[in-house]
Design a protein around this motif. Structure first.
Motif, mmCIF file in Angstrom:
data_model
loop_
_atom_site.group_PDB
_atom_site.id
_atom_site.type_symbol
_atom_site.label_atom_id
_atom_site.label_comp_id
_atom_site.label_asym_id
_atom_site.label_seq_id
_atom_site.Cartn_x
_atom_site.Cartn_y
_atom_site.Cartn_z
ATOM 1 N N PRO A 8 0.606 -1.244 0.136
ATOM 2 C CA PRO A 8 -0.030 -0.081 0.002
ATOM 3 C C PRO A 8 0.791 1.480 -0.063
ATOM 4 O O PRO A 8 0.356 2.097 -0.470
ATOM 5 N N PHE A 9 2.075 1.084 0.486
ATOM 6 C CA PHE A 9 2.977 2.626 0.603
ATOM 7 C C PHE A 9 4.552 2.277 -0.041
ATOM 8 O O PHE A 9 5.000 1.155 0.290
ATOM 9 N N ARG A 10 4.552 3.024 -1.042
ATOM 10 C CA ARG A 10 5.781 2.979 -1.700
ATOM 11 C C ARG A 10 6.396 4.247 -1.437
ATOM 12 O O ARG A 10 5.903 5.305 -1.628
ATOM 13 N N ARG A 11 7.852 4.165 -1.529
ATOM 14 C CA ARG A 11 8.758 5.396 -1.530
ATOM 15 C C ARG A 11 9.232 5.436 -2.946
ATOM 16 O O ARG A 11 9.799 4.712 -3.302
ATOM 17 N N LEU A 28 -0.827 5.715 -8.934
ATOM 18 C CA LEU A 28 -0.032 4.366 -9.035
ATOM 19 C C LEU A 28 -1.011 3.519 -9.496
ATOM 20 O O LEU A 28 -0.339 2.396 -9.911
ATOM 21 N N ARG A 29 -2.233 3.576 -9.564
ATOM 22 C CA ARG A 29 -3.252 2.706 -10.109
ATOM 23 C C ARG A 29 -3.236 2.514 -11.645
ATOM 24 O O ARG A 29 -3.757 1.735 -12.172
ATOM 25 N N ASN A 30 -2.740 3.483 -12.170
ATOM 26 C CA ASN A 30 -2.223 3.669 -13.326
ATOM 27 C C ASN A 30 -1.168 2.849 -14.003
ATOM 28 O O ASN A 30 0.102 3.412 -13.512
ATOM 29 N N PRO A 31 -0.968 2.147 -14.601
ATOM 30 C CA PRO A 31 0.208 1.171 -15.056
ATOM 31 C C PRO A 31 1.053 2.013 -15.856
ATOM 32 O O PRO A 31 2.316 1.543 -16.072
ATOM 33 N N LEU A 32 0.708 2.724 -16.601
ATOM 34 C CA LEU A 32 1.238 3.358 -17.710
ATOM 35 C C LEU A 32 2.648 4.257 -17.049
ATOM 36 O O LEU A 32 2.353 4.988 -16.181
ATOM 37 N N PHE A 155 -6.746 1.272 -3.336
ATOM 38 C CA PHE A 155 -5.919 2.476 -3.240
ATOM 39 C C PHE A 155 -4.694 1.838 -3.274
ATOM 40 O O PHE A 155 -4.224 1.011 -3.052
ATOM 41 N N ALA A 156 -3.465 2.864 -3.792
ATOM 42 C CA ALA A 156 -2.060 2.807 -3.774
ATOM 43 C C ALA A 156 -1.420 4.302 -3.558
ATOM 44 O O ALA A 156 -1.431 4.896 -4.375
#
Length: 191
Positions: A8-11, A28-32, A155-156
């Motif tokens: 859920p959490f990326r740095r 980040l839900r958009n993979p492009l 959520f991302a």
């Protein structure tokens, strides 16, 4: 009910966020992702790409979309203030179909295929500007929306790190304070 992504959490460092997503608030839900392809056009005869940053957004397997679908994206680009948006489709034999192709050398085509990992059926969109981040981010979001790639059921989240204290503003022709007040500037604090 929305789910939280497995991580859920990326740095993400600021520079990476700007290069890959065009914004310090990426969805980040958009993979492009956006790729920097400026070096491919360094010696290009295509004047709009010479001397500016060129970003690309590759979309898999949409080469069969109708001309009207692509025209809608061109219209969207105009509506946000872009002078236009270039693109080409990758066809059988790794041939490029698009108006920019006539300005490419075989070496440039090979470099684009390698840089974007292109295959037959893919389309690559070009954003060229002195400061392409805003436009690249908006085009990325619009492509995600039009292609229904954004997973609205989850959520991302991300934390953008290493945010710069100042950035150069082209319009004002000076450095402006841009630091996010909720994070520490890169380099830490002296005690």
């Amino acid at each position: 009910n929305r789910e939280v992504s497995p991580k859920p959490f990326r740095r993400i460092p600021f520079k990476e966020a700007m290069l890959k997503y065009g914004t310090d608030k990426p969805d980040l839900r958009n993979p492009l992702e956006i790729i920097d392809i400026s070096n491919v056009f360094t010696d290009s005869d295509f004047k709009p790409f010479r001397g500016v940053c060129v970003r690309g957004i590759k979309v898999d397997d949409i080469g069969d979309k109708s001309n009207s679908w692509f025209n809608e994206l061109v219209d969207y680009a105009s509506s946000i203030g872009m002078p236009g948006i270039g693109y080409f489709k990758v066809e059988e034999g790794m041939k490029f179909n698009g108006p920019i192709d006539k300005f490419l050398t075989d070496e440039m085509r090979k470099s684009l295929i390698d840089a974007a990992n292109l295959k037959v059926g893919d389309v690559i969109f070009f954003i060229a500007d002195k400061n392409p981040y805003k436009f690249a981010s908006l085009i990325r979001t619009e492509l995600g929306r039009k292609l229904e790639l954004i997973d609205t059921d989850r959520f991302a989240f991300c934390f953008v790190t290493d945010f710069p204290m100042y950035e150069y503003d082209e319009d004002l022709e000076q450095y402006v304070f841009t630091h996010n007040p909720f994070s520490m500037p890169q380099g830490g604090m002296d005690s």
